[in-house]
Scaffold this active site. Structure first.
Site, PDB file in Angstrom:
ATOM      1  CB  ALA A 163      -0.758  -0.230   1.355  1.00 60.68           C
ATOM      2  CD  GLU A 199      -2.662  -7.656   2.584  1.00 56.65           C
ATOM      3  OE1 GLU A 199      -2.223  -6.162   2.529  1.00 56.65           O
ATOM      4  OE2 GLU A 199      -3.627  -8.034   3.174  1.00 56.65           O
ATOM      5  N   GLY A 252       0.204  -4.856   1.103  1.00 54.26           N
ATOM      6  CA  GLY A 252      -0.960  -4.697   0.009  1.00 54.26           C
ATOM      7  C   GLY A 252      -0.176  -5.345  -1.507  1.00 54.26           C
ATOM      8  CD  GLU A 259       1.855  -5.535   5.945  1.00 55.52           C
ATOM      9  OE1 GLU A 259       1.961  -7.404   5.687  1.00 55.52           O
ATOM     10  OE2 GLU A 259       0.497  -5.600   4.428  1.00 55.52           O
TER      11      GLU A 259
HETATM   12  N1  DAK Z   1       4.685   3.310  -0.864  1.00 56.55           N
HETATM   13  C1  DAK Z   1       5.108   4.398  -0.808  1.00 56.55           C
HETATM   14  N2  DAK Z   1       6.104   4.311  -1.839  1.00 56.55           N
HETATM   15  C2  DAK Z   1       6.971   3.213  -2.010  1.00 56.55           C
HETATM   16  C3  DAK Z   1       6.536   2.401  -1.412  1.00 56.55           C
HETATM   17  C4  DAK Z   1       5.220   2.226  -0.410  1.00 56.55           C
HETATM   18  N3  DAK Z   1       4.687   0.534  -0.330  1.00 56.55           N
HETATM   19  N4  DAK Z   1       7.840   1.181  -1.079  1.00 56.55           N
HETATM   20  C5  DAK Z   1       8.624   2.050  -1.950  1.00 56.55           C
HETATM   21  N5  DAK Z   1       8.461   3.337  -1.934  1.00 56.55           N
HETATM   22  C6  DAK Z   1       9.245   4.440  -3.042  1.00 56.55           C
HETATM   23  C7  DAK Z   1       9.804   5.303  -1.913  1.00 56.55           C
HETATM   24  O1  DAK Z   1       9.746   5.718  -1.232  1.00 56.55           O
HETATM   25  C8  DAK Z   1      11.254   5.414  -3.081  1.00 56.55           C
HETATM   26  O2  DAK Z   1      10.390   6.307  -3.716  1.00 56.55           O
HETATM   27  P1  DAK Z   1      11.607   8.184  -3.783  1.00 56.55           P
HETATM   28  O3  DAK Z   1      12.176   7.609  -2.508  1.00 56.55           O
HETATM   29  O4  DAK Z   1      12.121   7.416  -5.110  1.00 56.55           O
HETATM   30  O5  DAK Z   1      11.074   8.965  -3.810  1.00 56.55           O
HETATM   31  C9  DAK Z   1      10.803   4.777  -4.763  1.00 56.55           C
HETATM   32  O6  DAK Z   1       9.905   3.834  -4.161  1.00 56.55           O
HETATM   33  C10 DAK Z   1      11.812   3.601  -4.160  1.00 56.55           C
HETATM   34  O7  DAK Z   1      12.107   2.880  -2.962  1.00 56.55           O
HETATM   35  P2  DAK Z   1      13.305   2.528  -2.408  1.00 56.55           P
HETATM   36  O8  DAK Z   1      14.587   4.080  -2.566  1.00 56.55           O
HETATM   37  O9  DAK Z   1      13.002   2.699  -1.310  1.00 56.55           O
HETATM   38  O10 DAK Z   1      13.594   1.602  -2.998  1.00 56.55           O
HETATM   39  P3  DAK Z   1      14.748  -0.113  -3.212  1.00 56.55           P
HETATM   40  O11 DAK Z   1      15.161  -0.156  -3.906  1.00 56.55           O
HETATM   41  O12 DAK Z   1      16.185   0.528  -2.152  1.00 56.55           O
HETATM   42  O13 DAK Z   1      14.322  -0.300  -1.678  1.00 56.55           O
HETATM   43  C11 DAK Z   1      12.023  -1.887  -1.258  1.00 56.55           C
HETATM   44  C12 DAK Z   1      13.510  -0.663  -2.805  1.00 56.55           C
HETATM   45  C13 DAK Z   1      11.348  -2.360  -2.042  1.00 56.55           C
HETATM   46  C14 DAK Z   1      12.590  -3.571   0.054  1.00 56.55           C
HETATM   47  C15 DAK Z   1      11.751  -0.901  -0.222  1.00 56.55           C
HETATM   48  O14 DAK Z   1      11.512  -0.115  -1.239  1.00 56.55           O
HETATM   49  C16 DAK Z   1      10.838  -0.627   0.765  1.00 56.55           C
HETATM   50  O15 DAK Z   1      10.727  -1.484   1.876  1.00 56.55           O
HETATM   51  N6  DAK Z   1       9.680  -0.923   0.345  1.00 56.55           N
HETATM   52  C17 DAK Z   1       8.148  -0.750   1.408  1.00 56.55           C
HETATM   53  C18 DAK Z   1       7.661  -1.984   1.147  1.00 56.55           C
HETATM   54  C19 DAK Z   1       7.180  -2.274   2.626  1.00 56.55           C
HETATM   55  O16 DAK Z   1       7.354  -2.162   3.784  1.00 56.55           O
HETATM   56  N7  DAK Z   1       5.818  -2.660   1.720  1.00 56.55           N
HETATM   57  C20 DAK Z   1       4.728  -2.477   2.664  1.00 56.55           C
HETATM   58  C21 DAK Z   1       3.779  -1.678   2.932  1.00 56.55           C
HETATM   59  S1  DAK Z   1       2.267  -2.058   4.333  1.00 56.55           S
HETATM   60  C22 DAK Z   1      -4.781  -1.207   5.075  1.00 56.55           C
HETATM   61  C23 DAK Z   1      -4.233  -1.347   4.232  1.00 56.55           C
HETATM   62  C24 DAK Z   1      -3.290  -1.719   3.367  1.00 56.55           C
HETATM   63  C25 DAK Z   1      -2.448  -2.139   4.649  1.00 56.55           C
HETATM   64  C26 DAK Z   1      -2.457  -1.341   5.318  1.00 56.55           C
HETATM   65  C27 DAK Z   1      -3.630  -0.356   5.482  1.00 56.55           C
HETATM   66  N8  DAK Z   1      -5.486  -0.570   5.982  1.00 56.55           N
HETATM   67  C28 DAK Z   1      -6.723   0.430   5.423  1.00 56.55           C
HETATM   68  C29 DAK Z   1      -4.785   0.834   6.497  1.00 56.55           C
HETATM   69  C30 DAK Z   1      -1.156  -2.506   3.742  1.00 56.55           C
HETATM   70  C31 DAK Z   1       0.188  -2.360   3.990  1.00 56.55           C
HETATM   71  C32 DAK Z   1       1.093  -2.504   3.142  1.00 56.55           C
HETATM   72  O17 DAK Z   1       1.214  -2.375   2.093  1.00 56.55           O
END
Ligand code: DAK
Length: 256
Positions: free
Chosen positions: A64, A112, A109, A132
């Site tokens: 997400a 998912e 997400g 998460e």
């Molecule tokens: N959201 C927004 N931007 C994201 C992102 C995300 N999930 N993942 C990556 N980006 C953006 C980064 O901020 C970066 O942007 P800039 O700095 O260039 O502007 C760009 O994409 C490239 O990312 P990185 O520079 O971080 O790239 P790396 O190769 O170094 O790392 C990575 C790749 C995938 C390991 C890293 O980006 C990362 O850890 N990303 C986050 C992964 C993550 O934790 N995803 C899970 C998110 S939690 C809900 C419903 C659903 C959910 C929650 C609540 N409710 C209804 C409330 C679900 C939650 C999730 O999905």
């Protein structure tokens, strides 16, 4: 350019999540676009199979959109979750098979979303995970329910409680991905499977998808009744006669 690219060819609808600058993170606009595209796929008889993938060579979807999530009120987060759940459920209950071509990170997400699809083909660089917990959250788009159903409770709990990402090969071993072809064969493996599924007898494929989807949540006795009912309905369609006749005549079937 659109955040969801759509291409229709040979009865296959390919949808590409297109926010490469944010690793195809799912924001509200993208969820809405997906919901609309899958509603279209369900209604349009010319579409027999859907392939869902991510733009760029890094991510299917990195979750997400954390930036958008971080600014949400509780009410907005509830609405976001409802929209996500409705869209994922639309995929899961679609009358046509949906293949996730997981071309890179499928986290949170994004994982998912891949799990809501019927089949998953993993690129060797794919990484699946529900991190998460490391953000002080828990899965909000059905992950806590779909992952245990796919890989079993203990293994799902381990992945969700630790947030550990798994590589493509482990995903196949766990039953989270169906296959992980070599990098050079990824695109052709996706295309080959999509073509095969698009060539199936559409009514039989639809009845089968419904039987599995409905039956899994029922006690065995009731689930078997659902199967009998769906099996019987196949006989209402000319494809069933064509398939059996073709077998007896030692030729390839020509389904409608
Ligand atoms: N959201 C927004 N931007 C994201 C992102 C995300 N999930 N993942 C990556 N980006 C953006 C980064 O901020 C970066 O942007 P800039 O700095 O260039 O502007 C760009 O994409 C490239 O990312 P990185 O520079 O971080 O790239 P790396 O190769 O170094 O790392 C990575 C790749 C995938 C390991 C890293 O980006 C990362 O850890 N990303 C986050 C992964 C993550 O934790 N995803 C899970 C998110 S939690 C809900 C419903 C659903 C959910 C929650 C609540 N409710 C209804 C409330 C679900 C939650 C999730 O999905």
């Amino acid at each position: 350019m659109s955040i969801l690219l759509q291409e229709e060819q040979d009865h296959i609808l390919t949808l590409t999540l297109h926010r490469p600058e944010a690793l195809n993170a799912l924001n509200r606009a993208l969820l809405l676009a997906l919901d609309e595209a899958f509603a279209y796929a369900d209604e349009n008889d010319a579409i027999r199979c859907v392939v869902l993938t991510g733009a760029g060579d890094k991510a299917f979807a990195a979750g997400a959109d954390i930036e958008e999530l971080s600014a949400m009120s509780a009410l907005e987060a509830t609405a976001f979750s409802r929209l996500g759940n409705r869209m994922m459920r639309r995929i899961e209950t679609l009358r046509k098979p949906v293949i996730a071509a997981v071309n890179g990170y499928a986290l949170g997400g994004g994982c998912e979303l891949a799990m809501a699809c019927h089949l998953r083909i993993a690129h060797p660089r794919a990484r699946f995970g529900l991190p998460e917990i490391t953000l002080g959250l828990m899965p909000g788009f059905g992950g806590s329910q779909r992952l245990p159903r796919l890989i079993g409770k203990a293994r799902a709990l381990e992945l969700m409680l630790t947030g550990r990402p798994v590589k493509a090969e482990e995903a196949v071993q766990l039953g989270l991905a169906n296959q992980c072809p070599p990098e050079a064969d990824f695109a052709s493996a996706v295309e080959q499977l999509a073509r095969q599924l698009a060539g199936n007898a559409t009514m039989a494929s639809q009845l089968l998808l419904q039987a599995v989807e409905t039956g899994l949540d029922l006690p065995m006795e009731h689930a078997l009744q659902v199967e009998s009912q769906q099996f019987g309905l196949c006989f209402d369609h000319p494809d069933a006669r064509e398939g059996t006749e073709a077998f007896l005549q030692k030729r390839k079937p020509r389904f409608l």
